[in-house]
Scaffold this motif. Structure first.
Motif, PDB file in Angstrom:
ATOM      1  N   ALA A   1     -60.381 100.849  39.560  1.00 62.86           N
ATOM      2  CA  ALA A   1     -61.677 100.183  39.427  1.00 62.86           C
ATOM      3  C   ALA A   1     -61.468  98.801  38.819  1.00 62.86           C
ATOM      4  O   ALA A   1     -60.335  98.371  38.618  1.00 62.86           O
ATOM      5  N   ILE A   2     -62.588  98.135  38.540  1.00 62.21           N
ATOM      6  CA  ILE A   2     -62.489  96.770  38.018  1.00 62.21           C
ATOM      7  C   ILE A   2     -61.734  96.752  36.689  1.00 62.21           C
ATOM      8  O   ILE A   2     -60.900  95.886  36.445  1.00 62.21           O
ATOM      9  N   SER A   3     -62.037  97.745  35.852  1.00 64.82           N
ATOM     10  CA  SER A   3     -61.396  97.747  34.539  1.00 64.82           C
ATOM     11  C   SER A   3     -59.875  97.833  34.707  1.00 64.82           C
ATOM     12  O   SER A   3     -59.132  97.199  33.967  1.00 64.82           O
ATOM     13  N   GLU A   4     -59.412  98.596  35.703  1.00 59.26           N
ATOM     14  CA  GLU A   4     -57.970  98.691  35.933  1.00 59.26           C
ATOM     15  C   GLU A   4     -57.404  97.365  36.452  1.00 59.26           C
ATOM     16  O   GLU A   4     -56.312  96.963  36.076  1.00 59.26           O
ATOM     17  N   THR A   5     -58.171  96.727  37.328  1.00 60.12           N
ATOM     18  CA  THR A   5     -57.732  95.428  37.838  1.00 60.12           C
ATOM     19  C   THR A   5     -57.528  94.462  36.670  1.00 60.12           C
ATOM     20  O   THR A   5     -56.533  93.742  36.597  1.00 60.12           O
ATOM     21  N   LEU A   6     -58.487  94.477  35.749  1.00 57.56           N
ATOM     22  CA  LEU A   6     -58.404  93.565  34.607  1.00 57.56           C
ATOM     23  C   LEU A   6     -57.212  93.903  33.721  1.00 57.56           C
ATOM     24  O   LEU A   6     -56.479  93.018  33.286  1.00 57.56           O
ATOM     25  N   ASP A   7     -57.026  95.210  33.477  1.00 55.04           N
ATOM     26  CA  ASP A   7     -55.872  95.618  32.676  1.00 55.04           C
ATOM     27  C   ASP A   7     -54.581  95.144  33.312  1.00 55.04           C
ATOM     28  O   ASP A   7     -53.669  94.658  32.640  1.00 55.04           O
ATOM     29  N   TRP A   8     -54.533  95.300  34.616  1.00 54.78           N
ATOM     30  CA  TRP A   8     -53.320  94.923  35.340  1.00 54.78           C
ATOM     31  C   TRP A   8     -53.102  93.416  35.249  1.00 54.78           C
ATOM     32  O   TRP A   8     -51.987  92.957  35.011  1.00 54.78           O
ATOM     33  N   ALA A   9     -54.197  92.687  35.432  1.00 55.50           N
ATOM     34  CA  ALA A   9     -54.082  91.232  35.356  1.00 55.50           C
ATOM     35  C   ALA A   9     -53.561  90.824  33.987  1.00 55.50           C
ATOM     36  O   ALA A   9     -52.667  89.981  33.863  1.00 55.50           O
ATOM     37  N   ARG A  10     -54.056  91.464  32.945  1.00 57.96           N
ATOM     38  CA  ARG A  10     -53.604  91.137  31.593  1.00 57.96           C
ATOM     39  C   ARG A  10     -52.134  91.482  31.411  1.00 57.96           C
ATOM     40  O   ARG A  10     -51.373  90.707  30.828  1.00 57.96           O
ATOM     41  N   SER A  11     -51.729  92.653  31.945  1.00 52.21           N
ATOM     42  CA  SER A  11     -50.322  93.016  31.752  1.00 52.21           C
ATOM     43  C   SER A  11     -49.409  92.088  32.536  1.00 52.21           C
ATOM     44  O   SER A  11     -48.334  91.738  32.062  1.00 52.21           O
ATOM     45  N   LEU A  12     -49.843  91.672  33.726  1.00 56.83           N
ATOM     46  CA  LEU A  12     -49.022  90.736  34.496  1.00 56.83           C
ATOM     47  C   LEU A  12     -48.898  89.404  33.755  1.00 56.83           C
ATOM     48  O   LEU A  12     -47.849  88.770  33.762  1.00 56.83           O
ATOM     49  N   LEU A  13     -49.965  89.031  33.111  1.00 59.11           N
ATOM     50  CA  LEU A  13     -49.967  87.791  32.346  1.00 59.11           C
ATOM     51  C   LEU A  13     -48.964  87.875  31.200  1.00 59.11           C
ATOM     52  O   LEU A  13     -48.206  86.949  30.930  1.00 59.11           O
ATOM     53  N   LEU A  14     -48.948  89.049  30.551  1.00 55.55           N
ATOM     54  CA  LEU A  14     -48.012  89.269  29.448  1.00 55.55           C
ATOM     55  C   LEU A  14     -46.575  89.187  29.929  1.00 55.55           C
ATOM     56  O   LEU A  14     -45.680  88.758  29.200  1.00 55.55           O
ATOM     57  N   LEU A  15     -46.361  89.634  31.163  1.00 55.75           N
ATOM     58  CA  LEU A  15     -45.007  89.651  31.704  1.00 55.75           C
ATOM     59  C   LEU A  15     -44.626  88.308  32.310  1.00 55.75           C
ATOM     60  O   LEU A  15     -43.593  88.182  32.950  1.00 55.75           O
ATOM     61  N   HIS A  16     -45.488  87.319  32.153  1.00 58.17           N
ATOM     62  CA  HIS A  16     -45.241  85.966  32.663  1.00 58.17           C
ATOM     63  C   HIS A  16     -44.997  85.947  34.154  1.00 58.17           C
ATOM     64  O   HIS A  16     -44.143  85.210  34.641  1.00 58.17           O
ATOM     65  N   ALA A  17     -45.686  86.764  34.883  1.00 62.03           N
ATOM     66  CA  ALA A  17     -45.515  86.756  36.338  1.00 62.03           C
ATOM     67  C   ALA A  17     -46.357  85.624  36.914  1.00 62.03           C
ATOM     68  O   ALA A  17     -47.401  85.285  36.369  1.00 62.03           O
ATOM     69  N   ASP A  18     -45.860  85.016  38.002  1.00 66.94           N
ATOM     70  CA  ASP A  18     -46.735  84.048  38.666  1.00 66.94           C
ATOM     71  C   ASP A  18     -46.997  84.413  40.117  1.00 66.94           C
ATOM     72  O   ASP A  18     -47.773  83.784  40.801  1.00 66.94           O
ATOM     73  N   HIS A  19     -46.344  85.434  40.612  1.00 66.65           N
ATOM     74  CA  HIS A  19     -46.734  85.997  41.900  1.00 66.65           C
ATOM     75  C   HIS A  19     -46.276  87.460  41.944  1.00 66.65           C
ATOM     76  O   HIS A  19     -45.482  87.892  41.113  1.00 66.65           O
ATOM     77  N   LEU A  20     -46.775  88.194  42.933  1.00 64.42           N
ATOM     78  CA  LEU A  20     -46.463  89.617  42.993  1.00 64.42           C
ATOM     79  C   LEU A  20     -45.092  89.840  43.633  1.00 64.42           C
ATOM     80  O   LEU A  20     -44.785  89.271  44.676  1.00 64.42           O
ATOM     81  N   GLU A  21     -44.266  90.647  42.988  1.00 67.71           N
ATOM     82  CA  GLU A  21     -42.996  91.059  43.583  1.00 67.71           C
ATOM     83  C   GLU A  21     -42.955  92.569  43.588  1.00 67.71           C
ATOM     84  O   GLU A  21     -43.584  93.209  42.772  1.00 67.71           O
ATOM     85  N   GLU A  22     -42.135  93.083  44.472  1.00 66.85           N
ATOM     86  CA  GLU A  22     -42.125  94.528  44.636  1.00 66.85           C
ATOM     87  C   GLU A  22     -41.719  95.247  43.354  1.00 66.85           C
ATOM     88  O   GLU A  22     -42.367  96.199  42.935  1.00 66.85           O
ATOM     89  N   ASP A  23     -40.646  94.760  42.719  1.00 67.30           N
ATOM     90  CA  ASP A  23     -40.178  95.430  41.504  1.00 67.30           C
ATOM     91  C   ASP A  23     -41.228  95.389  40.407  1.00 67.30           C
ATOM     92  O   ASP A  23     -41.464  96.364  39.699  1.00 67.30           O
ATOM     93  N   LEU A  24     -41.838  94.237  40.318  1.00 61.74           N
ATOM     94  CA  LEU A  24     -42.872  94.049  39.304  1.00 61.74           C
ATOM     95  C   LEU A  24     -44.022  95.035  39.514  1.00 61.74           C
ATOM     96  O   LEU A  24     -44.477  95.711  38.591  1.00 61.74           O
ATOM     97  N   VAL A  25     -44.459  95.124  40.757  1.00 57.37           N
ATOM     98  CA  VAL A  25     -45.563  96.022  41.074  1.00 57.37           C
ATOM     99  C   VAL A  25     -45.167  97.461  40.787  1.00 57.37           C
ATOM    100  O   VAL A  25     -45.901  98.223  40.167  1.00 57.37           O
ATOM    101  N   ARG A  26     -43.951  97.806  41.230  1.00 57.16           N
ATOM    102  CA  ARG A  26     -43.477  99.174  41.033  1.00 57.16           C
ATOM    103  C   ARG A  26     -43.481  99.533  39.554  1.00 57.16           C
ATOM    104  O   ARG A  26     -43.842 100.639  39.164  1.00 57.16           O
ATOM    105  N   GLY A  27     -43.070  98.581  38.734  1.00 57.76           N
ATOM    106  CA  GLY A  27     -42.986  98.842  37.306  1.00 57.76           C
ATOM    107  C   GLY A  27     -44.336  98.930  36.618  1.00 57.76           C
ATOM    108  O   GLY A  27     -44.477  99.571  35.586  1.00 57.76           O
ATOM    109  N   THR A  28     -45.343  98.275  37.186  1.00 60.51           N
ATOM    110  CA  THR A  28     -46.637  98.230  36.485  1.00 60.51           C
ATOM    111  C   THR A  28     -47.714  99.038  37.197  1.00 60.51           C
ATOM    112  O   THR A  28     -48.877  98.984  36.819  1.00 60.51           O
ATOM    113  N   LEU A  29     -47.303  99.778  38.200  1.00 56.72           N
ATOM    114  CA  LEU A  29     -48.287 100.520  38.988  1.00 56.72           C
ATOM    115  C   LEU A  29     -49.061 101.524  38.133  1.00 56.72           C
ATOM    116  O   LEU A  29     -50.211 101.837  38.412  1.00 56.72           O
TER     117      LEU A  29
END
Lengths: 469, 313
Positions: B258-286
């Motif tokens: 849901a939206i809350s999960e999208t936001l959580d994910w966005a925040r965690s990606l931000l913490l991980l200093h990601a600037d685009h989606l990569e497979e490993d990154l997604v796999r790790g934060t799924l």
């Protein structure tokens, strides 16, 4: 506009959206708070006040678009197409006719020769057609529809009749007469006038068709629902399967809503100090009356057993379907199916969609009936789980092919359970005839009933739930 | 509540703007619902999958209006003593004991029983007055002087009996207390009820409410939501992650993010200093997005088909 709104609500009702008078008032005040200017806003507002489930909302939005489609009829095409066709023919006058005024001039010129055309040109209808005055025309269409009583259209076969009535109300006969007169005079303007007439007819026909969809679709569905409910289960054709399923679901949900678990106060457990002390105040703090915190909940458990053998095969599909829907909506239902042996099918029902599940059950358990060994299987599987809050429902014809009925197992089920219900698809008169053991099994049931139409089924389950309440 | 008191709610556009300023991006439908609820003085029954901002809507409304938010979490077995009011029985008992002596003084000099009773009657029902009343959320919401936003959360978890209790409160904004009488709200609170549809709510309750169904938002709306809640995230990533979440929702999952999960994910990606989606990154934060082991496994197997297309876009 208010009449538009009530018309819309009537349309919703015919599409199974329940709208109470109070909600109608709400919708009206919502509409006046929002104003009629913004279509999208009004649509949202009506959806908020009138719909009570996402499904109803979807129906409402569709109906809204249908009802307030507000498309104005377009007659400009009539003139143009005939003009085109005329242009290819040898032109009437030296200059090719161009534009509306020209058409009118031509018509007026011809009118001096043909009096019927003159009369037609005098009429409002023809003037609106020539000017392509869409607002006026759609108003005239609306009035004609009201005059013809189009709101009462119910059947597909009434379309022609209502089209004619509307045309009459519009005053189409002047146009008709003009066409006839032109035909007799062999006047080259015939094509042009006929074009107008045909477009008008086309528009009216479309109007009627749309109104039919709006008015009659819902009524017909209700009608069909009633017929379906009254049809014997085994006569239902395959293509109705889907609709029957919907009906069963609707019914089962209705039943489940009524089948709420009732809390009961109990005389043990933790003391409710608050209430007890409060009750004690009048007695100087002496606690005469005690209140207990814990409330016991009746958790009704339902075990349903369904015969899927050849003799009841055609019923079984529907009984299974009912079972499936019941398991979908009631929390604690375990389902079993049997013919020669018995097995639990709750998981099957849970994992597969209904058609597949019913198919699988039929395939896995179908065959010759043996009530005796099936009851033995049932006892091994579930007898220990049967307690005073268990209801056992058996769906079957009790035709045991002359085998041992194992009545003693039925009796132990009867003694342990809250209630044993046997629904038999055969009519009561056939019970006990031939190899039917129904009369003997009946002695070990709290309730037996004949059940071979959905209506009967609904009535029985209703009756049962009333007794529990 | 009167319209003059709350100019924030005078039109649908102003509501939408007000919400947006507070970081709640809403569809026109939601704004219409709030506007109508306010105009018609009706509660809103909010339905929708978990995590689309049902509770948030009530919180933001309270913030917008500048009135307290009073929240009642429903659960099985919730009764009026916890939801509506309770007598302060300890205090009542204590006072009866303490006042016993006073009673003697009072009745001193009374000639007979009748006169004593007469005297006592002059004092009215001391022990059943508002002083001894412990207001619970529902009553509290009625008593707020400036109005309040009342949030009745997950009303589908409560019992049928409790629903009937709500009927009087929701239609007339009043509460009947047998010992005192009827308590009416001076300023009727704005009521939100939320439901996850774990059971059907009775028709009587439904018809007293405006019915608002909040679905998952569109891509465009969700991007705006992410932008307003996680403003630091860069645009490519924002676009990619919202697209990815939408693709996930199309899969057959036990619980769609849901939206809350999208936001959580966005925040965690931000913490991980990601600037685009990569497979490993997604796999790790799924596991931020999906809450069931089955769902994660499901999505992982489809990951390659979900991602490259996104990466290309």
């Amino acid at each position: 506009m208010q009449s538009g709104l009530t018309g819309f609500i009537r349309l919703l009702r015919s599409h199974d959206v329940r709208v109470s008078p109070a909600e109608t008032l709400d919708a009206m005040s919502a509409a006046s708070a929002l104003g009629y200017a913004d279509r999208e806003r009004l649509r949202n507002g009506l959806a908020l006040t009138l719909a009570k489930t996402p499904h109803e909302e979807a129906v409402l939005l569709r109906c809204f678009d249908q009802y307030f489609s507000g498309q104005l009829p377009d007659f400009s095409a009539a003139g143009e197409t005939t003009m085109d066709s005329e242009a290819t023919e040898p032109p009437l006058s030296a200059e090719p006719p161009a534009g509306k005024d020209n058409t009118r001039d031509m018509l007026e010129a011809a009118a001096t020769e043909v009096p019927a055309l003159d009369r037609a040109l005098q009429s409002d209808l023809m003037r609106q057609l020539l000017d392509n005055d869409r607002a006026q025309l759609s108003l005239a269409l609306g009035q004609a529809a009201a005059e013809a009583g189009l709101g009462n259209i119910r059947l597909f076969t009434q379309k022609g009749q209502y089209t004619r009535r509307m045309l009459d109300a519009l005053g189409e006969e002047v146009l008709r007469d003009a066409v006839v007169a032109l035909e007799q005079a062999d006047n080259p303007l015939l094509e042009l006038v006929r074009g107008y007439r045909d477009t008008l007819r086309e528009q009216v026909r479309e109007y009627v068709a749309r109104e039919y969809l709006i008015q009659a679709e819902g009524h017909n569905r209700q009608f069909k629902d009633e017929i379906l409910a009254g049809t014997r289960l085994n006569n239902l054709e395959h293509r109705y399967l889907h609709e029957v399923h919907e009906l069963v679901r609707k019914m089962a949900r209705k039943l489940a809503a009524r089948h709420s678990r009732k809390p009961r106060t109990q005389k043990r457990g933790r003391l409710d100090m608050g209430r007890t002390l409060r009750r004690g105040i009048p007695h100087d703090g002496v606690m005469f009356h005690t209140y207990w915190r814990r409330q016991r909940r009746d958790k009704a458990q339902v075990l349903a057993i369904c015969d899927v053998s050849g003799s009841v095969a055609s019923y079984a599909r529907f009984l299974l379907m009912f079972l499936y829907s019941l398991q979908d909506v009631l929390p604690r239902v375990r389902s079993f199916a049997f013919s020669s042996h018995l097995g639990e099918v709750s998981d099957l029902f849970r994992e597969h969609p209904v058609e597949k599940a019913v198919e699988l059950v039929n395939w896995r358990y179908g065959g010759a009936t043996d009530y005796g060994s099936s009851l033995l299987d049932f006892a091994a599987l579930a007898l220990d789980d049967i307690n005073s809050s268990t209801t056992v429902i058996i769906l079957g014809d009790a035709r045991n092919n002359g085998g041992d009925p194992k009545l003693e197992i039925m009796q132990s089920i009867y003694q342990r359970s809250r209630r044993v219900i046997w629904l038999n698809p055969e009519s009561r008169r056939a019970w006990g005839t031939g190899d039917s053991e129904m009369l003997r099994y009946q002695s070990a049931c709290h309730f037996t009933a004949e059940c071979n139409t959905l209506k009967q089924l609904e009535r029985i389950v209703d009756q049962l739930l009333k007794q529990t309440a | 509540m009167n319209i003059q008191d709350f100019p924030q709610l005078s039109s649908i556009e102003r509501i939408a703007q007000g919400f947006e300023a507070l970081g709640y991006i809403c569809s026109p439908k939601i704004a219409t619902a709030v506007y109508l609820a306010f105009q018609l003085r009706k509660p809103i029954l909010v339905e929708g999958p978990p995590g689309v901002g049902k509770t948030e809507l009530a919180k933001t409304s309270a913030e917008l209006l500048g009135v307290p938010l009073i929240r009642l979490q429903c659960y099985e077995g919730l009764d009026e003593a916890k939801a509506l009011y309770e007598w302060k029985y300890g205090k009542q008992l204590l006072y009866t004991q303490v006042l016993k002596e006073k009673l003697g003084d009072l009745l001193h000099g009374a000639k007979d029983l009748a006169e004593s009773v007469e005297r006592l009657h002059q004092f009215g029902d001391i022990f059943y007055s508002e002083d001894f009343l412990e207001p619970r959320p529902l009553l509290k919401a009625m008593q707020q002087e400036r109005g309040a936003v009342l949030l009745i959360d997950e009303v589908d978890k409560s019992d049928y009996e409790f629903e009937s209790l709500l009927l009087e409160i929701l239609s007339d904004y009043q509460v009947s207390i047998p010992e005192i009488g009827t308590v009416r709200a001076d300023v009727s609170p704005m009521v939100f009820l939320t439901s996850n549809n774990s059971r059907d709510i009775s028709d009587a309750l439904k018809r007293r409410c405006l019915h608002l169904y909040i679905p998952f938002p569109s891509v465009e709306l969700e991007e705006r939501i992410v932008l307003s809640r996680v403003p630091d995230i860069n645009e490519t990533l924002r676009h990619q992650l919202v697209e990815f979440v939408h693709a996930l929702r199309d899969l057959d999952l036990k619980k769609a993010p849901a939206i809350s999960e999208t936001l959580d994910w966005a925040r965690s990606l931000l913490l991980l200093h990601a600037d685009h989606l990569e497979e490993d990154l997604v796999r790790g934060t799924l596991n931020v997005l999906l809450k069931f082991e089955d769902d994660i496994r499901n999505a992982e197997s489809d990951l390659t088909s979900l991602l490259p297309a996104r990466a290309a876009s």
